[in-house]
Design an enzyme around this catalytic site. Structure first.
Site, PDB file in Angstrom:
ATOM      1  N   CYS A 169     -17.352  31.948  17.469  1.00 56.91           N
ATOM      2  CA  CYS A 169     -16.086  32.693  17.689  1.00 56.91           C
ATOM      3  C   CYS A 169     -15.765  31.829  18.946  1.00 56.91           C
ATOM      4  O   CYS A 169     -14.449  31.562  19.308  1.00 56.91           O
ATOM      5  CB  CYS A 169     -16.070  34.070  17.724  1.00 56.91           C
ATOM      6  SG  CYS A 169     -14.209  34.834  17.800  1.00 56.91           S
TER       7      CYS A 169
ATOM      8  N   GLU B   2     -16.126  31.502  10.138  1.00 62.92           N
ATOM      9  CA  GLU B   2     -14.829  30.956  10.754  1.00 62.92           C
ATOM     10  C   GLU B   2     -13.935  30.282   9.898  1.00 62.92           C
ATOM     11  O   GLU B   2     -12.768  30.521   9.708  1.00 62.92           O
ATOM     12  CB  GLU B   2     -15.429  30.273  11.983  1.00 62.92           C
ATOM     13  CG  GLU B   2     -15.818  30.839  13.097  1.00 62.92           C
ATOM     14  CD  GLU B   2     -14.728  31.703  13.819  1.00 62.92           C
ATOM     15  OE1 GLU B   2     -13.682  31.182  13.818  1.00 62.92           O
ATOM     16  OE2 GLU B   2     -15.048  32.905  14.296  1.00 62.92           O
TER      17      GLU B   2
END
Length: 222
Positions: free
Chosen positions: A137, A207
């Site tokens: 992230c 993601e």
């Protein structure tokens, strides 16, 4: 170890990163083709995600054996909440939503799965495993911002997002976590390094799934 831990981790996800950069959500930020409805879905879900992410970072802070890393992850946890409140509030206003409307929007499947995974890794695994799980992230966002900043966006909302993740302030945050990752990787066993790699690859996949879910404006099928 011949290479830094970050290099080993990144070598595992280069193909995933390429697929992220080629995803129409990401390419649509710079060519202006991304529908505002998809970006609205993303911002709402990102607000849900960051609240869970902040909790995972606090677990990393609690488990860190080094005082500096405890401070770093605690500050980043607070920063994740601040970003959710500040950036998202401004962007949501531009997208015609209030913070309260965003907060009461259901958590989407990819968001729920991603948050559940990082919390499980942080709570149930070692400190090194938790760091590896939360790292994508940080790092993938910096990589995406770096990739997009040269092109920019005709949409001011998208440009603001690009500016945040391509900026020097965010890059410094990411570099600090990468330095911590390299220090960790130099001390862990081969078994624990394998676990770090597995977590890092899994959350890198999440993601992609997070952006894909936003592009499709996914909801629960049943």
């Amino acid at each position: 170890m011949a290479h830094r831990t970050r290099d080993l981790l990144w070598s595992d996800v280069e193909t995933i990163h390429e697929k992220i950069l080629a995803h129409p959500f990401v390419t649509g930020l710079t060519d202006g083709s991304l529908p505002h409805e998809a970006f609205r879905h993303y911002i709402v879900q990102d607000a849900h995600y960051l609240r869970g992410y902040a909790k995972a970072l606090t677990v990393c802070a609690a488990k860190a054996p080094d005082d500096d890393d405890t401070v770093m992850f605690a500050e980043h946890a607070a920063g994740a909440i601040a970003a959710e409140r500040e950036l998202h509030t401004d962007l949501l206003g531009g997208l015609g939503l209030t913070s309260e409307q965003a907060r009461t929007t259901p958590v989407a499947p990819a968001t729920s799965a991603y948050v559940s995974y990082i919390l499980a890794a942080a709570h149930g695994g070692s400190y090194a495993e938790g760091v590896a799980a939360v790292l994508p992230c940080y790092w993938i966002y910096a990589k995406v911002g770096e990739h997009l900043v040269g092109s920019g966006s005709p949409d001011p909302l998208y440009q603001r997002w690009i500016d945040m993740y391509s900026g020097e302030e965010f890059r410094a945050v990411v570099d600090a976590v990468l330095d911590a990752t390299d220090r960790l990787g130099a001390t862990v066993s081969d078994t624990e390094l394998d676990r770090m790699r597995a977590h890092f690859t899994t959350t890198s996949r999440y993601e992609w799934m997070f952006w894909d879910g936003a592009y499709r404006r996914e909801t629960w099928p049943v």
